[in-house]
Design a protein around this motif. Structure first.
Motif, PDB file in Angstrom:
ATOM      1  N   TYR A 149      -6.415   3.706   2.470  1.00 41.31           N
ATOM      2  CA  TYR A 149      -5.886   2.957   1.289  1.00 41.31           C
ATOM      3  C   TYR A 149      -5.354   1.697   2.148  1.00 41.31           C
ATOM      4  O   TYR A 149      -5.636   0.322   1.401  1.00 41.31           O
ATOM      5  N   SER A 150      -4.764   1.488   3.061  1.00 45.95           N
ATOM      6  CA  SER A 150      -4.113   0.534   3.724  1.00 45.95           C
ATOM      7  C   SER A 150      -5.392  -0.448   4.393  1.00 45.95           C
ATOM      8  O   SER A 150      -5.335  -1.559   4.019  1.00 45.95           O
ATOM      9  N   GLN A 151      -6.388   0.161   4.748  1.00 41.40           N
ATOM     10  CA  GLN A 151      -7.626  -0.687   5.031  1.00 41.40           C
ATOM     11  C   GLN A 151      -8.214  -1.359   3.714  1.00 41.40           C
ATOM     12  O   GLN A 151      -8.607  -2.426   4.099  1.00 41.40           O
ATOM     13  N   ILE A 152      -8.096  -0.508   2.704  1.00 50.73           N
ATOM     14  CA  ILE A 152      -8.960  -1.285   1.167  1.00 50.73           C
ATOM     15  C   ILE A 152      -8.034  -2.375   0.929  1.00 50.73           C
ATOM     16  O   ILE A 152      -8.537  -3.398   0.762  1.00 50.73           O
ATOM     17  N   ARG A 153      -6.565  -2.063   1.246  1.00 47.58           N
ATOM     18  CA  ARG A 153      -5.828  -3.384   0.751  1.00 47.58           C
ATOM     19  C   ARG A 153      -5.771  -4.444   1.722  1.00 47.58           C
ATOM     20  O   ARG A 153      -5.818  -5.590   1.395  1.00 47.58           O
ATOM     21  N   LEU A 154      -6.274  -4.257   2.861  1.00 42.21           N
ATOM     22  CA  LEU A 154      -6.342  -5.350   3.919  1.00 42.21           C
ATOM     23  C   LEU A 154      -7.430  -6.103   3.697  1.00 42.21           C
ATOM     24  O   LEU A 154      -7.426  -7.313   3.571  1.00 42.21           O
ATOM     25  N   LEU A 155      -8.676  -5.400   3.355  1.00 38.47           N
ATOM     26  CA  LEU A 155     -10.058  -5.999   2.963  1.00 38.47           C
ATOM     27  C   LEU A 155     -10.083  -6.783   1.801  1.00 38.47           C
ATOM     28  O   LEU A 155     -10.552  -7.620   1.632  1.00 38.47           O
ATOM     29  N   GLY A 156      -9.169  -6.308   0.836  1.00 40.27           N
ATOM     30  CA  GLY A 156      -9.341  -6.986  -0.565  1.00 40.27           C
ATOM     31  C   GLY A 156      -8.341  -8.037  -0.516  1.00 40.27           C
ATOM     32  O   GLY A 156      -8.676  -9.008  -1.001  1.00 40.27           O
ATOM     33  N   LEU A 198     -16.628  -4.671  10.320  1.00 40.33           N
ATOM     34  CA  LEU A 198     -16.272  -4.951   8.879  1.00 40.33           C
ATOM     35  C   LEU A 198     -15.432  -6.420   8.634  1.00 40.33           C
ATOM     36  O   LEU A 198     -15.508  -7.040   7.675  1.00 40.33           O
ATOM     37  N   VAL A 199     -14.878  -6.616   9.803  1.00 38.96           N
ATOM     38  CA  VAL A 199     -14.236  -8.013   9.747  1.00 38.96           C
ATOM     39  C   VAL A 199     -14.762  -8.875  11.016  1.00 38.96           C
ATOM     40  O   VAL A 199     -15.358  -8.081  12.110  1.00 38.96           O
ATOM     41  N   ALA A 230      -4.352  -3.305  12.787  1.00 42.26           N
ATOM     42  CA  ALA A 230      -5.065  -2.796  11.876  1.00 42.26           C
ATOM     43  C   ALA A 230      -6.599  -3.187  11.875  1.00 42.26           C
ATOM     44  O   ALA A 230      -7.391  -2.696  11.508  1.00 42.26           O
ATOM     45  N   LEU A 231      -6.669  -4.528  12.466  1.00 47.98           N
ATOM     46  CA  LEU A 231      -7.893  -5.188  12.337  1.00 47.98           C
ATOM     47  C   LEU A 231      -8.930  -4.498  13.423  1.00 47.98           C
ATOM     48  O   LEU A 231     -10.020  -4.687  13.381  1.00 47.98           O
ATOM     49  N   ARG A 232      -8.411  -3.898  14.467  1.00 50.22           N
ATOM     50  CA  ARG A 232      -9.081  -3.651  15.755  1.00 50.22           C
ATOM     51  C   ARG A 232     -10.246  -2.700  15.513  1.00 50.22           C
ATOM     52  O   ARG A 232     -11.465  -2.839  15.629  1.00 50.22           O
ATOM     53  N   PRO A 233      -9.864  -1.505  14.448  1.00 46.37           N
ATOM     54  CA  PRO A 233     -10.996  -0.609  14.046  1.00 46.37           C
ATOM     55  C   PRO A 233     -11.924  -1.318  13.217  1.00 46.37           C
ATOM     56  O   PRO A 233     -13.178  -0.844  13.170  1.00 46.37           O
ATOM     57  N   VAL A 246     -20.961  -6.359   5.555  1.00 48.66           N
ATOM     58  CA  VAL A 246     -20.818  -5.062   5.575  1.00 48.66           C
ATOM     59  C   VAL A 246     -19.390  -4.683   4.946  1.00 48.66           C
ATOM     60  O   VAL A 246     -19.237  -3.874   4.275  1.00 48.66           O
ATOM     61  N   GLY A 247     -18.418  -5.487   5.652  1.00 47.00           N
ATOM     62  CA  GLY A 247     -17.194  -5.387   4.987  1.00 47.00           C
ATOM     63  C   GLY A 247     -16.808  -5.471   3.763  1.00 47.00           C
ATOM     64  O   GLY A 247     -16.265  -4.714   2.939  1.00 47.00           O
ATOM     65  N   ARG A 248     -17.614  -6.654   3.085  1.00 47.98           N
ATOM     66  CA  ARG A 248     -17.326  -6.849   1.793  1.00 47.98           C
ATOM     67  C   ARG A 248     -18.152  -5.751   0.957  1.00 47.98           C
ATOM     68  O   ARG A 248     -17.412  -5.542  -0.035  1.00 47.98           O
ATOM     69  N   LYS A 249     -19.022  -5.279   1.226  1.00 52.38           N
ATOM     70  CA  LYS A 249     -19.825  -4.162   0.597  1.00 52.38           C
ATOM     71  C   LYS A 249     -19.081  -3.005   0.495  1.00 52.38           C
ATOM     72  O   LYS A 249     -18.807  -2.264  -0.427  1.00 52.38           O
TER      73      LYS A 249
END
Length: 144
Positions: free
Chosen positions: A32-39, A75-76, A66-69, A95-98
């Motif tokens: 969930y946190s990664q989804i929030r970060l990407l969004g 993805l970023v 959080a950005l390392r993985p 890839v991250g956007r998708k």
């Protein structure tokens, strides 16, 4: 918005957030946190790590961790800001956007369904939001 509707919306959003957290904790996919970060990154990219931390209300070191993985998974992309050597700019890769949209679509659908089930006038809310965005748009004068 009246207090009753605001309270209803708040409760629905909290329940949906909890459901999303539980659902993503048990998967090998994005948390969930990664989804929030990407969004968040999609909304403000390119962003410095500091700006991203501010937008998510977390510390700079937490964003770095959080950005390392996400970077390792492609993805970023993190690069030195050409205008300021001490800053690092973060961008979503394709890839991250998708991945974000694939993970976010079920959350969006669940959010919409939850609001409708709770009696929230979702379609009216959506129309009003789009109309407000158009009114507040910097180029609104050129749309007439």
């Amino acid at each position: 918005m009246d207090d009753g509707l605001a309270d209803l919306l708040h409760r629905v959003v909290m329940l949906l957030g909890e459901n999303a957290r539980r659902r993503t904790e048990d998967t090998d996919g994005l948390t969930y946190s990664q989804i929030r970060l990407l969004g968040t990154l999609e909304e403000i990219e390119p962003a410095t790590q500091h700006r991203l931390a501010q937008a998510l209300s977390v510390s700079d070191p937490a964003i770095s961790r959080a950005l390392r993985p996400l970077e390792a998974d492609g993805l970023v992309q993190i690069a030195v800001d050409p205008e300021h050597a001490r800053r690092r700019l973060v961008r979503l890769t394709e890839v991250g956007r998708k991945a974000f949209h694939a993970a976010g679509k079920p959350l969006y659908d669940e959010f919409r369904a939850g609001l409708i089930a709770a009696g929230f006038p979702y379609e009216r809310y959506l129309e009003d939001t789009l109309r407000l965005a158009e009114i507040l748009s910097p180029d609104q004068g050129t749309r007439r």
